[in-house]
Design a protein around this motif. Sequence first.
Motif, short mmCIF file in Angstrom:
data_model
loop_
_atom_site.label_atom_id
_atom_site.label_comp_id
_atom_site.label_asym_id
_atom_site.label_seq_id
_atom_site.Cartn_x
_atom_site.Cartn_y
_atom_site.Cartn_z
N ALA A 23 0.84 -1.20 0.00
CA ALA A 23 0.00 0.00 0.00
C ALA A 23 0.88 1.25 0.00
O ALA A 23 2.04 1.21 0.41
CB ALA A 23 -0.91 0.00 1.22
N VAL A 24 0.31 2.35 -0.46
CA VAL A 24 1.00 3.64 -0.45
C VAL A 24 0.67 4.36 0.85
O VAL A 24 -0.50 4.46 1.24
CB VAL A 24 0.56 4.51 -1.65
N ARG A 25 1.70 4.83 1.52
CA ARG A 25 1.53 5.57 2.77
C ARG A 25 2.00 7.02 2.57
O ARG A 25 2.92 7.27 1.80
CB ARG A 25 2.35 4.95 3.90
N ALA A 26 1.37 7.93 3.28
CA ALA A 26 1.78 9.34 3.24
C ALA A 26 2.26 9.77 4.62
O ALA A 26 1.70 9.35 5.64
CB ALA A 26 0.61 10.22 2.79
N ARG A 27 3.30 10.59 4.64
CA ARG A 27 3.81 11.13 5.89
C ARG A 27 4.11 12.61 5.70
O ARG A 27 4.62 13.02 4.65
CB ARG A 27 5.07 10.40 6.35
N THR A 28 3.78 13.39 6.70
CA THR A 28 4.13 14.81 6.69
C THR A 28 5.49 14.97 7.33
O THR A 28 5.71 14.53 8.47
CB THR A 28 3.09 15.64 7.45
N GLN A 29 6.41 15.58 6.61
CA GLN A 29 7.77 15.78 7.10
C GLN A 29 8.09 17.26 7.13
O GLN A 29 7.86 17.98 6.17
CB GLN A 29 8.78 15.03 6.23
N GLN A 30 8.64 17.67 8.26
CA GLN A 30 9.11 19.05 8.44
C GLN A 30 10.62 18.98 8.49
O GLN A 30 11.19 18.34 9.36
CB GLN A 30 8.54 19.64 9.72
N ARG A 31 11.28 19.67 7.56
CA ARG A 31 12.73 19.55 7.43
C ARG A 31 13.43 20.90 7.58
O ARG A 31 12.93 21.93 7.14
CB ARG A 31 13.10 18.95 6.06
N PHE A 32 14.59 20.81 8.20
CA PHE A 32 15.51 21.94 8.26
C PHE A 32 16.86 21.41 7.80
O PHE A 32 17.54 20.69 8.52
CB PHE A 32 15.61 22.51 9.67
#
Length: 420
Positions: free
Chosen positions: A219-228
């Motif tokens: 399955a395709v999963r989505a994740r929210t990523q906050q990057r610096f």
Amino acid sequence: VTDPKALTFPDQPPAPAWDEAVTLLKSLDALDGEGRITAHGKLLAKLPLHPRLGHMIAHAADEATAFQAALIGVVLGEQGLGGSDTDLAVRVRRVIGDSGKRAAEARRMAQGWAKLVGGGSGAGAFDIGRHLARAFPDRVAQAAGPRGQFRLANGRQGRIEETDALAREAFIVVADMTGKAASATIRAAAAIERQTIEEVFADRISTQTVLAFDREAKAVRARTQQRFGALRLEDAPAPVTDRDAAAKMLAAGIAQTNIAALPWSREQISLRGRAGFLRQHMGNEWLDLSDAALAGDGAAWLAPHITGLTRLDEITGEHLSAALYDLLPWEKRGEMDRLLPSHFDAPSGSRLPIDYTAENGPVLAIRVQELFGLDTHPSIAGGRVKLLLSLLSPAHRPIQTTRDLPGFWAGSWADVRAEM
């Protein structure tokens, strides 16, 4: 200095080092986009210390904490001042509370630097991590891996002894480190809160939703990523909102795992087998529909027909039929049916499937009595390819295989009939 590009030295540093220095000065707002010195850069030039530390002190003046920032700069510049602890907060506290001559001179020097940038001389509360982050934005670091291992925003790796108190921190700012990039030792640093990183670098932090294919769940999963930089400040599950991207990701994931796992119907398997047979016997103008071919290019042929789906088990035979129709449009299928019919119309009136995927195919499994009255051998591809007949008894048990039906009637049929 009004134009850094005009500077010359007896021993001019190599171009990469010079370019790196200019990049640093631009990141500190000391140079503008054209390489000209800015008002902020002129202020940094007044301070007898590294531009990183000058930048830190100048910004602290706007928050009325210039003395604190200047004292950090003094501690970093004076070897052994405040001790040798990795944690700069420990060193600075010692200098503040120390009544000795060296500590007093350090405090006076910090007051002088603070005045140069228009700041006061009060001590107040220290937020060393905030100050250091302004001086070393590329060295803000996040715990990564075993205790004491950190990843810096510039992508480098550093380590602190796991017994060091800083080794327990989630985020630190590194002021000094030695050794190779892959295994550098952090010599001086301070803890910093994630909230502080978000406040100081609000304009440099990016937030994006990342899709990935979960091979185990198919399955395709989505994740929210906050990057610096190279740091991942946040990584949390998120709903899949980009339907087209998810379809492409799902198709590519299936291609990487197993095309055969798709819910192919018998008719679709037969269609693919016939296409493969035509390609093998009649030339490459016929499309290759093998597993390997369909897995190529991330199974791009499938993606437009599964928009909105995120799991393999959501794909149905209807989705595959639509995709195969695009690959083999109606006119091609008509030609295929003429050359390679999917079924054989027996003299008995039965319509029996031809197996184009069999090892010695194409194979027609048929009861002998269904062929009564036929004196020519069944063939396909305009009579160029004879079917392999798998002759069955009335009870559907295998009797014999042949590619010569007239010879069978004239020869072994009598014995077979007697046995039956």
